[in-house]
Design a protein around this motif. Sequence first.
Motif, PDB file in Angstrom:
ATOM      1  N   GLY A 126      43.710  29.888  43.432  1.00  0.00           N
ATOM      2  CA  GLY A 126      44.171  30.898  44.380  1.00  0.00           C
ATOM      3  C   GLY A 126      43.204  32.031  44.621  1.00  0.00           C
ATOM      4  N   LEU A 127      42.080  32.051  43.890  1.00  0.00           N
ATOM      5  CA  LEU A 127      41.103  33.126  44.069  1.00  0.00           C
ATOM      6  C   LEU A 127      40.110  32.793  45.171  1.00  0.00           C
ATOM      7  N   ILE A 145      40.732  41.259  55.979  1.00  0.00           N
ATOM      8  CA  ILE A 145      42.128  41.465  55.600  1.00  0.00           C
ATOM      9  C   ILE A 145      42.425  40.605  54.391  1.00  0.00           C
ATOM     10  N   GLY A 146      42.843  41.232  53.293  1.00  0.00           N
ATOM     11  CA  GLY A 146      43.126  40.473  52.082  1.00  0.00           C
ATOM     12  C   GLY A 146      44.229  41.092  51.254  1.00  0.00           C
ATOM     13  N   MET A 147      45.074  40.243  50.696  1.00  0.00           N
ATOM     14  CA  MET A 147      46.146  40.688  49.815  1.00  0.00           C
ATOM     15  C   MET A 147      45.582  41.217  48.502  1.00  0.00           C
ATOM     16  N   GLN A 157      43.454  39.205  43.714  1.00  0.00           N
ATOM     17  CA  GLN A 157      42.075  38.999  44.160  1.00  0.00           C
ATOM     18  C   GLN A 157      41.153  40.048  43.541  1.00  0.00           C
ATOM     19  N   ASN A 158      39.867  39.742  43.538  1.00  0.00           N
ATOM     20  CA  ASN A 158      38.866  40.664  42.999  1.00  0.00           C
ATOM     21  C   ASN A 158      38.593  41.746  44.046  1.00  0.00           C
ATOM     22  N   ASN A 291      44.334  36.327  36.157  1.00  0.00           N
ATOM     23  CA  ASN A 291      44.292  37.328  37.230  1.00  0.00           C
ATOM     24  C   ASN A 291      45.544  37.226  38.097  1.00  0.00           C
ATOM     25  N   ARG A 292      46.624  37.745  37.593  1.00  0.00           N
ATOM     26  CA  ARG A 292      47.879  37.735  38.362  1.00  0.00           C
ATOM     27  C   ARG A 292      48.740  38.903  37.918  1.00  0.00           C
ATOM     28  N   ILE A 293      49.663  39.254  38.772  1.00  0.00           N
ATOM     29  CA  ILE A 293      50.538  40.377  38.470  1.00  0.00           C
ATOM     30  C   ILE A 293      51.553  39.960  37.410  1.00  0.00           C
TER      31      ILE A 293
END
Length: 378
Positions: A126-127, A145-147, A157-158, A291-293
């Motif tokens: 997903g990255l 535009i990025g989440m 995302q980084n 790397n996720r919430i």
Amino acid sequence: MPNLQHIYLDNNATTRVDDRVLEAMLPYFRDYYANPSSTHIAGLTINEAIENASWQTANLINADAEEIVFTSGATEAINLAIKGLANQNKKHIITIKTEHKAVLETCAFMESIGFEISYLTVNFDGLLDIKLLKEIITDKTLAFIGMFSNNETGVIQNIGEISKILKTKNVLFFCDATQSVGKIPIDVKSLGIDLLALSAHKFYGPKGVGALYISVKAKLKLTPQILGGGQQKKLRSGTLNVTGIIGLGKASEIAVNELEKDRNRISLLRNRLEKGLLQFENSFVNGNIENRIYNTSNICFPGVNSEQLILALGNISVSNGASCSAVTSEPSHVLKAMGLSDEKALSSIRFSLGRFTTDEEIDVAIDRILNLLEKLKT
């Protein structure tokens, strides 16, 4: 004994309004109801409360109050941010295939009026591959535009690395942080974000109110999408949703004070839920697990139809994708973009926990879901 008649594990769709937020809003329904644009004392008093809510909201993302424009939610903020760029000289926008439909469909509209839109792919986790972003930027590129974190997988995302690249190329950065604001620390200044969308109901505020951060430093002149009375510096006309804005401000204030408390408790619950459910044969987590919430887990249960599981769960609320498209039986565009087959995408469930999720609810959910998975597997 807690009431376990309803176990709500769909907090990425919406959250319960915090009692403290509701209490802050109530007086503005019944006692302080004047129009904040009015010049009499009652109106000026309401306007002061709106200014305070602007400061509370801005403080949550380290912005200035004057950089906040209130909207009806993240979708409107996204439309204002993207469509508002229509009169810029550059006509190339870059985004990611795993963005929310509010972004993707607004980008499609921009294509219809002559913009070139580049849709970047993601890796299996997903990255975004940063190299793709570097390669696709041209002297005609206006914005990326990025989440911040994905609504379905929670993948973060980084943002810092992306921002560095954009700044060297003089490209605007619009971040849809709807699933991140109020949950994790966000500093728009240090991250170099020019535009940012947020929504109150994703972090224990009311539905129907959100905001768009517009960097003063970026000196953006967005084209307004709603015309009328010229409120909010003519960027978003219409009588302000006073009670909603007060709620957003209060939710922001609480979040500032309780970010770490929420993160520490909810992450433990999410990990326990995930560990329990991964006992199901061949199940796996979709997306990068580092790397996720902290509140989100998207799990694939091979051989189980997610719609059947959701219906069978009854009083346990979970999701098989974005809430705005959950009524469809099509596989998630996010999971498809990550390389999952239709079959595996349709066997995936999103679990999203929140401030009011309890230990006992997690224990009950694990037992119930595991039992149903065994019954439903083909």
